[in-house]
Design a protein around this motif. Sequence first.
Motif, short mmCIF file in Angstrom:
data_model
loop_
_atom_site.label_atom_id
_atom_site.label_comp_id
_atom_site.label_asym_id
_atom_site.label_seq_id
_atom_site.Cartn_x
_atom_site.Cartn_y
_atom_site.Cartn_z
N UNK A 1 25.21 22.69 -16.55
CA UNK A 1 23.90 22.15 -16.91
C UNK A 1 22.88 22.27 -15.77
N UNK A 2 23.35 22.55 -14.55
CA UNK A 2 22.41 22.77 -13.46
C UNK A 2 21.67 24.08 -13.62
N UNK A 3 22.23 24.96 -14.44
CA UNK A 3 21.54 26.18 -14.86
C UNK A 3 21.13 27.06 -13.68
N UNK A 4 21.97 27.08 -12.65
CA UNK A 4 21.70 27.98 -11.53
C UNK A 4 20.35 27.78 -10.89
N UNK A 5 19.99 26.53 -10.62
CA UNK A 5 18.65 26.26 -10.11
C UNK A 5 18.67 25.12 -9.11
N UNK A 6 17.47 24.76 -8.63
CA UNK A 6 17.28 23.55 -7.83
C UNK A 6 16.75 22.48 -8.77
N UNK A 7 17.46 21.35 -8.85
CA UNK A 7 17.19 20.33 -9.86
C UNK A 7 16.81 19.02 -9.19
N UNK A 8 15.96 18.26 -9.86
CA UNK A 8 15.60 16.92 -9.39
C UNK A 8 16.83 16.02 -9.52
N UNK A 9 17.25 15.40 -8.42
CA UNK A 9 18.43 14.55 -8.45
C UNK A 9 18.24 13.36 -9.40
N UNK A 10 17.01 12.92 -9.56
CA UNK A 10 16.75 11.78 -10.44
C UNK A 10 17.14 12.09 -11.88
N UNK A 11 17.11 13.36 -12.26
CA UNK A 11 17.53 13.74 -13.61
C UNK A 11 19.02 13.51 -13.81
N UNK A 12 19.77 13.45 -12.72
CA UNK A 12 21.21 13.28 -12.80
C UNK A 12 21.64 11.84 -12.52
N UNK A 13 21.09 11.24 -11.46
CA UNK A 13 21.54 9.92 -11.04
C UNK A 13 20.59 8.79 -11.44
N UNK A 14 19.43 9.11 -11.93
CA UNK A 14 18.49 8.14 -12.51
C UNK A 14 18.29 6.94 -11.57
N UNK A 15 18.40 5.72 -12.12
CA UNK A 15 18.10 4.53 -11.33
C UNK A 15 19.09 4.32 -10.20
N UNK A 16 20.35 4.71 -10.41
CA UNK A 16 21.34 4.56 -9.33
C UNK A 16 20.93 5.36 -8.11
N UNK A 17 20.44 6.58 -8.34
CA UNK A 17 20.00 7.41 -7.23
C UNK A 17 18.78 6.84 -6.53
N UNK B 1 17.88 3.67 -6.37
CA UNK B 1 18.30 2.48 -5.60
C UNK B 1 18.99 2.89 -4.31
N UNK B 2 19.83 3.92 -4.39
CA UNK B 2 20.53 4.37 -3.19
C UNK B 2 19.53 4.82 -2.14
N UNK B 3 18.55 5.63 -2.53
CA UNK B 3 17.56 6.11 -1.56
C UNK B 3 16.74 4.97 -0.97
N UNK B 4 16.44 3.95 -1.78
CA UNK B 4 15.70 2.80 -1.28
C UNK B 4 16.53 2.05 -0.23
N UNK B 5 17.81 1.88 -0.50
CA UNK B 5 18.70 1.20 0.46
C UNK B 5 18.84 2.03 1.73
N UNK B 6 18.91 3.35 1.60
CA UNK B 6 19.03 4.20 2.77
C UNK B 6 17.78 4.11 3.64
N UNK B 7 16.61 4.10 2.99
CA UNK B 7 15.36 4.03 3.74
C UNK B 7 15.24 2.71 4.50
N UNK B 8 15.82 1.63 3.94
CA UNK B 8 15.73 0.32 4.57
C UNK B 8 16.79 0.12 5.66
N UNK B 9 17.84 0.93 5.64
CA UNK B 9 18.91 0.77 6.62
C UNK B 9 18.41 1.15 8.01
N UNK B 10 18.77 0.38 9.05
CA UNK B 10 18.20 0.61 10.39
C UNK B 10 18.85 1.73 11.18
#
Length: 268
Positions: free
Chosen positions: A112-128, A130-139
Amino acid sequence: MRSDEAEARLGWEVALPQSGTSLHGVRMAGFRDRAAVGLDMHVLPQPAVIVVLGLGEEPLSVEDATGHRPLRSLVAALSPGPARIRGEGVECVELRLSPRAAYALLGVSPRELDGSVTDLEDLWDRDGRRLCERLADAPAWQERLTLVDAFLTGRAARAPAMAPEVAAAWNTIVARRGRVRVADLAASCGWSRKRLWARFGDQIGLTPKRAAMLVRFDHAARALSAGAHPVDVALECGYVDQPHLHRDILAFAGCTPTALAGRATTAG
């Protein structure tokens, strides 16, 4: 891609997990453009799925066959086609997933990635997100990498398992550097060529033949980047002759072997 040591010399802060990763087939590193050199990277096909978790304020600019797109986080398929990624003030966590790990962690069939560069949000949605938000806040980087490792471990616990026959076929392709026959792969796992073709394509994202070509291309690309002559690379990597090497480099990378050897594939 250049080594982590080379990245550091070019002005990039590079962080590796001190205790490694919990999952087989997963490598990760944190990157920050500490010298403001900017990112300008050609994405080359390789036998790994690349996931970039963007933490910077500005999105990355992705240029490929679909045009220009701003993406904060992305997934590059095994063979994404010619693509270029640019960015300023880049800060991110990069994951390199083996096909087996990608099948378990991405949440979709690699097909389904269709041999391309894909937006991760299309795959991990809200979980992704939230993860990025937590990573940005981590010191600190080690806290960030630990968060990613825990996130992936949680996804792996709920993930489907790749068929042992498909995993064995992929391992054989890698071990033999792409010098395999599909008929031999099918015979080794007791499947028909048709069944191997279908199951392998669904779980790896490429046909067995294309996967073997990709692995052989990867070895050739690394040799060319290290300064080897195309004639020697063709012989070492099992190509019939230099024109066949030229054809595969053009098909996978969109350039000639000479251009590939001189192409910068990371920042700078």
